[in-house]
Each structure stands twice: as structure tokens, then as C-alpha cells.
Design a protein around this motif. Sequence first.
Motif, PDB file in Angstrom:
ATOM      1  N   HIS A 292       0.833  -1.203   0.000  1.00 22.33           N
ATOM      2  CA  HIS A 292       0.000   0.000   0.000  1.00 22.33           C
ATOM      3  C   HIS A 292       0.868   1.253   0.000  1.00 22.33           C
ATOM      4  O   HIS A 292       0.610   2.203  -0.760  1.00 22.33           O
ATOM      5  CB  HIS A 292      -0.914  -0.004   1.222  1.00 22.33           C
ATOM      6  CG  HIS A 292      -1.760   1.230   1.343  1.00 22.33           C
ATOM      7  ND1 HIS A 292      -2.899   1.428   0.590  1.00 22.33           N
ATOM      8  CD2 HIS A 292      -1.604   2.352   2.110  1.00 22.33           C
ATOM      9  CE1 HIS A 292      -3.421   2.603   0.895  1.00 22.33           C
ATOM     10  NE2 HIS A 292      -2.653   3.184   1.806  1.00 22.33           N
ATOM     11  N   GLU A 293       1.892   1.267   0.831  1.00 22.33           N
ATOM     12  CA  GLU A 293       2.787   2.428   0.906  1.00 22.33           C
ATOM     13  C   GLU A 293       3.492   2.670  -0.418  1.00 22.33           C
ATOM     14  O   GLU A 293       3.678   3.823  -0.842  1.00 22.33           O
ATOM     15  CB  GLU A 293       3.824   2.211   2.011  1.00 22.33           C
ATOM     16  CG  GLU A 293       4.823   3.355   2.160  1.00 22.33           C
ATOM     17  CD  GLU A 293       6.039   2.971   2.978  1.00 22.33           C
ATOM     18  OE1 GLU A 293       6.578   3.852   3.671  1.00 22.33           O
ATOM     19  OE2 GLU A 293       6.465   1.800   2.905  1.00 22.33           O
ATOM     20  N   LYS A 307     -12.612  -8.759   1.269  1.00 22.10           N
ATOM     21  CA  LYS A 307     -13.127  -9.687   2.280  1.00 22.10           C
ATOM     22  C   LYS A 307     -13.432  -8.957   3.579  1.00 22.10           C
ATOM     23  O   LYS A 307     -14.439  -9.225   4.238  1.00 22.10           O
ATOM     24  CB  LYS A 307     -12.106 -10.811   2.504  1.00 22.10           C
ATOM     25  CG  LYS A 307     -12.693 -12.087   3.077  1.00 22.10           C
ATOM     26  CD  LYS A 307     -11.708 -13.231   2.929  1.00 22.10           C
ATOM     27  CE  LYS A 307     -12.376 -14.561   3.239  1.00 22.10           C
ATOM     28  NZ  LYS A 307     -11.450 -15.708   3.073  1.00 22.10           N
ATOM     29  N   ILE A 308     -12.544  -8.032   3.955  1.00 16.73           N
ATOM     30  CA  ILE A 308     -12.769  -7.253   5.173  1.00 16.73           C
ATOM     31  C   ILE A 308     -13.861  -6.217   4.945  1.00 16.73           C
ATOM     32  O   ILE A 308     -14.713  -5.979   5.809  1.00 16.73           O
ATOM     33  CB  ILE A 308     -11.466  -6.561   5.614  1.00 16.73           C
ATOM     34  CG1 ILE A 308     -10.385  -7.597   5.945  1.00 16.73           C
ATOM     35  CG2 ILE A 308     -11.710  -5.655   6.808  1.00 16.73           C
ATOM     36  CD1 ILE A 308     -10.710  -8.489   7.111  1.00 16.73           C
ATOM     37  N   ALA A 309     -13.844  -5.594   3.766  1.00 12.89           N
ATOM     38  CA  ALA A 309     -14.779  -4.499   3.511  1.00 12.89           C
ATOM     39  C   ALA A 309     -16.214  -4.967   3.322  1.00 12.89           C
ATOM     40  O   ALA A 309     -17.162  -4.328   3.811  1.00 12.89           O
ATOM     41  CB  ALA A 309     -14.318  -3.710   2.277  1.00 12.89           C
ATOM     42  N   THR A 310     -16.413  -6.086   2.620  1.00 12.52           N
ATOM     43  CA  THR A 310     -17.779  -6.484   2.246  1.00 12.52           C
ATOM     44  C   THR A 310     -18.139  -7.913   2.611  1.00 12.52           C
ATOM     45  O   THR A 310     -19.306  -8.294   2.499  1.00 12.52           O
ATOM     46  CB  THR A 310     -17.976  -6.313   0.720  1.00 12.52           C
ATOM     47  OG1 THR A 310     -17.082  -7.201   0.028  1.00 12.52           O
ATOM     48  CG2 THR A 310     -17.687  -4.884   0.292  1.00 12.52           C
ATOM     49  N   LEU A 463       2.752   0.547   9.371  1.00 10.39           N
ATOM     50  CA  LEU A 463       1.994  -0.698   9.210  1.00 10.39           C
ATOM     51  C   LEU A 463       0.514  -0.523   9.510  1.00 10.39           C
ATOM     52  O   LEU A 463      -0.301  -1.359   9.131  1.00 10.39           O
ATOM     53  CB  LEU A 463       2.581  -1.787  10.113  1.00 10.39           C
ATOM     54  CG  LEU A 463       4.051  -2.133   9.890  1.00 10.39           C
ATOM     55  CD1 LEU A 463       4.494  -3.227  10.857  1.00 10.39           C
ATOM     56  CD2 LEU A 463       4.297  -2.563   8.445  1.00 10.39           C
ATOM     57  N   SER A 464       0.149   0.525  10.198  1.00 10.90           N
ATOM     58  CA  SER A 464      -1.249   0.787  10.533  1.00 10.90           C
ATOM     59  C   SER A 464      -2.008   1.249   9.286  1.00 10.90           C
ATOM     60  O   SER A 464      -1.456   1.973   8.454  1.00 10.90           O
ATOM     61  CB  SER A 464      -1.318   1.867  11.611  1.00 10.90           C
ATOM     62  OG  SER A 464      -2.641   2.198  11.937  1.00 10.90           O
ATOM     63  N   PRO A 465      -3.289   0.857   9.118  1.00 13.26           N
ATOM     64  CA  PRO A 465      -4.111   0.076  10.041  1.00 13.26           C
ATOM     65  C   PRO A 465      -4.097  -1.432   9.755  1.00 13.26           C
ATOM     66  O   PRO A 465      -4.920  -2.158  10.296  1.00 13.26           O
ATOM     67  CB  PRO A 465      -5.501   0.648   9.790  1.00 13.26           C
ATOM     68  CG  PRO A 465      -5.491   0.933   8.310  1.00 13.26           C
ATOM     69  CD  PRO A 465      -4.085   1.401   8.006  1.00 13.26           C
ATOM     70  N   GLU A 509      -9.793   5.043   9.099  1.00 15.02           N
ATOM     71  CA  GLU A 509      -8.457   4.599   8.667  1.00 15.02           C
ATOM     72  C   GLU A 509      -8.570   3.358   7.783  1.00 15.02           C
ATOM     73  O   GLU A 509      -7.818   3.204   6.813  1.00 15.02           O
ATOM     74  CB  GLU A 509      -7.585   4.308   9.885  1.00 15.02           C
ATOM     75  CG  GLU A 509      -7.233   5.545  10.687  1.00 15.02           C
ATOM     76  CD  GLU A 509      -6.197   5.244  11.750  1.00 15.02           C
ATOM     77  OE1 GLU A 509      -5.397   4.302  11.562  1.00 15.02           O
ATOM     78  OE2 GLU A 509      -6.187   5.936  12.779  1.00 15.02           O
ATOM     79  N   LEU A 510      -9.504   2.465   8.106  1.00 13.04           N
ATOM     80  CA  LEU A 510      -9.728   1.289   7.264  1.00 13.04           C
ATOM     81  C   LEU A 510     -10.252   1.700   5.890  1.00 13.04           C
ATOM     82  O   LEU A 510      -9.828   1.150   4.866  1.00 13.04           O
ATOM     83  CB  LEU A 510     -10.711   0.330   7.935  1.00 13.04           C
ATOM     84  CG  LEU A 510     -10.306  -0.276   9.284  1.00 13.04           C
ATOM     85  CD1 LEU A 510     -11.388  -1.239   9.761  1.00 13.04           C
ATOM     86  CD2 LEU A 510      -8.976  -0.989   9.189  1.00 13.04           C
ATOM     87  N   ARG A 511     -11.150   2.663   5.865  1.00 11.19           N
ATOM     88  CA  ARG A 511     -11.685   3.123   4.586  1.00 11.19           C
ATOM     89  C   ARG A 511     -10.586   3.730   3.720  1.00 11.19           C
ATOM     90  O   ARG A 511     -10.595   3.571   2.489  1.00 11.19           O
ATOM     91  CB  ARG A 511     -12.792   4.147   4.822  1.00 11.19           C
ATOM     92  CG  ARG A 511     -14.055   3.571   5.455  1.00 11.19           C
ATOM     93  CD  ARG A 511     -15.192   4.580   5.434  1.00 11.19           C
ATOM     94  NE  ARG A 511     -16.362   4.033   6.141  1.00 11.19           N
ATOM     95  CZ  ARG A 511     -16.635   4.277   7.409  1.00 11.19           C
ATOM     96  NH1 ARG A 511     -15.835   5.061   8.122  1.00 11.19           N
ATOM     97  NH2 ARG A 511     -17.701   3.745   7.978  1.00 11.19           N
ATOM     98  N   ALA A 512      -9.654   4.411   4.353  1.00  9.83           N
ATOM     99  CA  ALA A 512      -8.596   5.096   3.606  1.00  9.83           C
ATOM    100  C   ALA A 512      -7.701   4.125   2.851  1.00  9.83           C
ATOM    101  O   ALA A 512      -7.077   4.496   1.852  1.00  9.83           O
ATOM    102  CB  ALA A 512      -7.758   5.953   4.560  1.00  9.83           C
ATOM    103  N   VAL A 513      -7.629   2.867   3.319  1.00  7.58           N
ATOM    104  CA  VAL A 513      -6.761   1.881   2.662  1.00  7.58           C
ATOM    105  C   VAL A 513      -7.560   0.781   1.971  1.00  7.58           C
ATOM    106  O   VAL A 513      -7.002  -0.217   1.530  1.00  7.58           O
ATOM    107  CB  VAL A 513      -5.762   1.263   3.669  1.00  7.58           C
ATOM    108  CG1 VAL A 513      -4.867   2.329   4.264  1.00  7.58           C
ATOM    109  CG2 VAL A 513      -6.488   0.475   4.764  1.00  7.58           C
TER     110      VAL A 513
END
Length: 516
Positions: A292-293, A307-310, A463-465, A509-513
Motif C-alpha cells: 500500500h505504501e 473480504k474485510i470491507a464487504t 503498518l497501521s491500520p 483509517e480502514l476506509r482510507a486503505v
Amino acid sequence: MSNSEQHGSPSSDRLPFASVFSSAFSGWAFDRRATEGACGPADSDAVRLIWLKNIGRDGVIAEPDPEVDEWRSDAPERLQLCAGDILLASVISGRPKAALVREVDLPAVAVRSLFVLRPATPLSEEHVRLMLAFLRSDTVGALAVGRVGGQQHLRLSQLKALALPNEDHALSTALADLAAAGQRLGEMAAEAGALAESVFDRIASPEDARRLIITTGQLTRLRSVAAARLDDPDFITRTRYPYPIALRWRNVEAQKSADGQDDAMAKEYEVVLRAAETLLGYSALLATALAHEAGVSSKAIKAFKRKIATGQGGPGFGDWQRVLQQIAAAEGMSGLPAEHPLHELAALLADDEAEAACRSLRTKRNSRAHWREDLPAVSASKLSEAHDGLRFLLGRARFLADLQLLDVTNVAWDRHEQSDTVTFRRLMGDHPVVPTETLRHAGPNRISPVLYLADRDQGLHPLSPFLTSEKCEGCATLSLFHADKEDGELLQTSLDHGHFYPYRADERELRAVGLR
């Protein structure tokens, strides 16, 4: 600024000889029988003669010895050495010798069986280190031909035809670290030898000598014991790997010591499989955060985020495995510098043996989770297979011991120094209670109180989130968590002990990534 520009990565790993060295010439063909021009080291025109014997295998030119060395007042000026020149043996027995000429070595001239390589422009310390390592290698030694008195000779024309290594900061740093470690071990060995040799210098009594050895040599013995432990892979995993992996391995060792207790084999089997899943989960979450970075993406990473999002359920062994398997071919990887830690993570499952070990552990884990096992559920052979697979993957993941996990607890900005003072805990080894440390950070990006990965060049990667640290609500232990799902509910699950509860952090923060 691109990653390659920021890290100074070369566009090519090889350079033509002529682009590095403006000239290369043979040492002075000096006739030792000539007495005219001989002088002493204190004479005003004295120039020291450097022979092949003065070059050490460590690449250091020996200090002048008035009793042995020779000085001349008639050494040709065109052959006299300059600081920054590199000397290379033209007569080779074993590996070639090469050394850097320093100011302290001057005035001097190389004699006969040495080549003088003069850089076209001053070489950086890192580039010199690589150049010396290359010139001492078998690649150069293999060019020597012919035998005169049992020795082989290297021709200057062969040398000039070589392609030389370009600057590589990561490789140079690794060589420097290795040299520093060797020097430190050498100093310890010399200290032990000096103590043994001097024990009777001032003490006549064997009893007094024994007391001296026991007292004075205690630190040396402790160093030896500690160094010997580092040859043990289990000790390295427990003390040098990131906390979640090290703790899971400690649990494996603890359960193994419970032989003879009721159901010990089944419990050991369980902790081995959990340790394997934690190893893959931690590695995959690192890969996802780093990707991601760096702007790197793959199908497996996108699927994990969806999987996490939906999804209704969270990631498992197979998701971690696919992230690691696909990262090498992920979009954007080719643009990363060679020293970026994603390359090492990409190599974790990059061959058939690693894939087979991972597949075997995954099958065992899934069978265990879904109760698809014949009785007796755990045999000695099945436990041994799981243990061997875990050990193999832990060995492949040894690079994780160099990628430090830092839990940043406080950041103070110094506007005068234009840098952060960072307070952190180094979460390496099998215990979460570790000393607090500080470092200064003056990079282009500000530091936040979250988890970071420190690479070998001390670059800090957030490393967050994807991975977070906090005190667990269930056991009050500092733990590492990742976002998870169960029946559609967003959770946070601990990598180190498996406790979970509803997600407490800011979901923005989860939405941002892409995780929400």
C-alpha cells in the motif's frame, strides 16, 4: 522523488572499467640490487616501497616498519600513489589481494607485482567497499593464467576488459555490517588470548591465577555462550524474530517439553499449526502494508481488502498464502529498489519446496479446523511433518529478524532541529515487555504513534491500520491486531494469542486503505 532516486539505486549493476578508473598501471619494476637512491624514512624525499607482502588479506596496507620496509628518493613521480588509488595483486595465489590507499600510507609507490587503479572521480566509501570485494573475488582470480614458481599471473588487459560493480547502498551496508561483526568477534578472541597468555605475568600462585581467570574471564565466557546460542535456530526464532512469531514459537517449545502428559501430542500439533498461520499472517500483513505504501497491488491483496470491507468472514491461511505467492509479480514491484523489504517477502514462498511445505500445513490446518481427521487425530508422523514444515518456513523467513518491528509510543517535534524525537518499543523476541528506546528522525514524512517496520537502512514503513498494537481487552497483554470479520461483524483479532473483539479503532483509517 522516485523510490530509486531516493535510495540512490543504480540504473545498471555493472560499469565499464574505463568509466570507473582513469588509468591502470603496473607497479615500479624496481631493482633491489640498486643502492643509489636508497634512503631512510626520515629523509625529505623518502618514498616508501609497497610490495605485495605489505597488503593484508583484510585489504589493509601494513603500517611502515623502519626495520623491514624500504624507502627510495628516486621513485618516479608518475608512479607515486595518491589517496583513493586501489592496489591489486597481479600475482595471485588463492584469492587476489586488493587494498585502498589512504593518506596515512603516503608518500609511497607500488612495486612490481601490484597494479595501481586510479579512479576517474573520487569513489564513495560504499562504492570502494564493493569494488574491493569484487577485486578480491574468484571472478577476478579466475582470470589469472600461467604458473611461474607455482603462482598465477593476471594481465592488465584482462583487468581492463572487466565490467565492474556499480554503487549499491544496500549491498555495501551489508558488507560493512559483516566486516564490523567480524572485527568485533576478532577483538573478543584477541582479548581472551591476551588474558590466557598474561595470567602468570604477575601471579606466581596457580590458585591466584585460577581466581583471576574465573573473575576476569567471566565476561568472555558469557560472550562465548551467547554466541554459541545464535547457532541454534530455535533460539534465534525465540529471541530475534518479531514478537507474534517468537511468542508462537515459544509456545511450540513449551508444549514440546510437555511430553508424557495427557493429550500432549494433540496440543503440540495445535500450537504448531497456529504458529505456522501466525508466521504467514504476519508476513502477508507486512506485505500488504508495504505494498500500500509503495503503490503496489495484486489480485490477492485486492481480494483480502474486499473480504474485510464487504465479506461475511475474515482472512485465513489461504488468503495469507495467496498474498505472499502473488507479491513477486504484483503491479509496481519492478520499480522498487533492490533493497526494499517487499522483495524478501516475495521470496518467502517462491519455490516448489516452500510451496509444498505451506500447502501441507494449510491442509492440516483446514482438516483440523473442520474436523476432517481420522482417529487417532494426530499421529507422530503427522506431528513430525507439521513441525518440519514450520521449521522450514521459519528458516526461509529469517530475514524478518533484520526487519525490526517498532511500536512508536510518542513523537516530539523539534522545530529548531527540524526532526522528530521518536520514543518506541522494539517488539522483537518472545516477550512484549521491552525497554523504551528513542531515535531521531529527520525524513520527509512525519512519524505517528503507530506500528512501523524499520528496514535494514533504518527506513521507517507505517503498518497501521493493517497491523496495530494495543493492550488486549481479554488478557491485558500488549498484542498485535489485524482487522477481521465474523458473520459480517467487524472485529480485531490478535496475531499472538488469537483473542478477538469488536473493532475499537477509527474505521475511517480502514476506509482510507480499502478495508472498509
